[in-house]
Design a protein around this motif. Sequence first.
Motif: not given
Length: 118
Positions: A68, A31, A65-66
């Motif tokens: 973190e 992220s 990237t979903d």
Amino acid sequence: MIVGIGVDLVDVPRFERSLERTPRLLERLFSPGERMLKPRSLAARYAAKEALIKALGGSEGVHWTDIEVASETSGRPVFSLTGDTADTVAARGIDAIHLSLSHDANLATAYVVAEGVA
């Protein structure tokens, strides 16, 4: 009830070389908030994401990237899930995810336990 367990181990120098060879990995795997971290911390977060995927039983519906890895004020690592990944985790009946990270020598490791209804 434990729904899944995942563990992953990352060789930090090897991971750092991968990032140097393929700079786009940073954007594909992390992220925006994570991208500022040092390679050692990124390696641990990569291990955490891999361990989470293993605890979930696969990567279907999961986007790097979903996921973190953040820290509570105490320093305890926690997942912050968004988008399709958050929906996938909820759909699988998971209501708690426990994460432990460790660094030693040139290794980073992560251990994940997913709890919920089977």
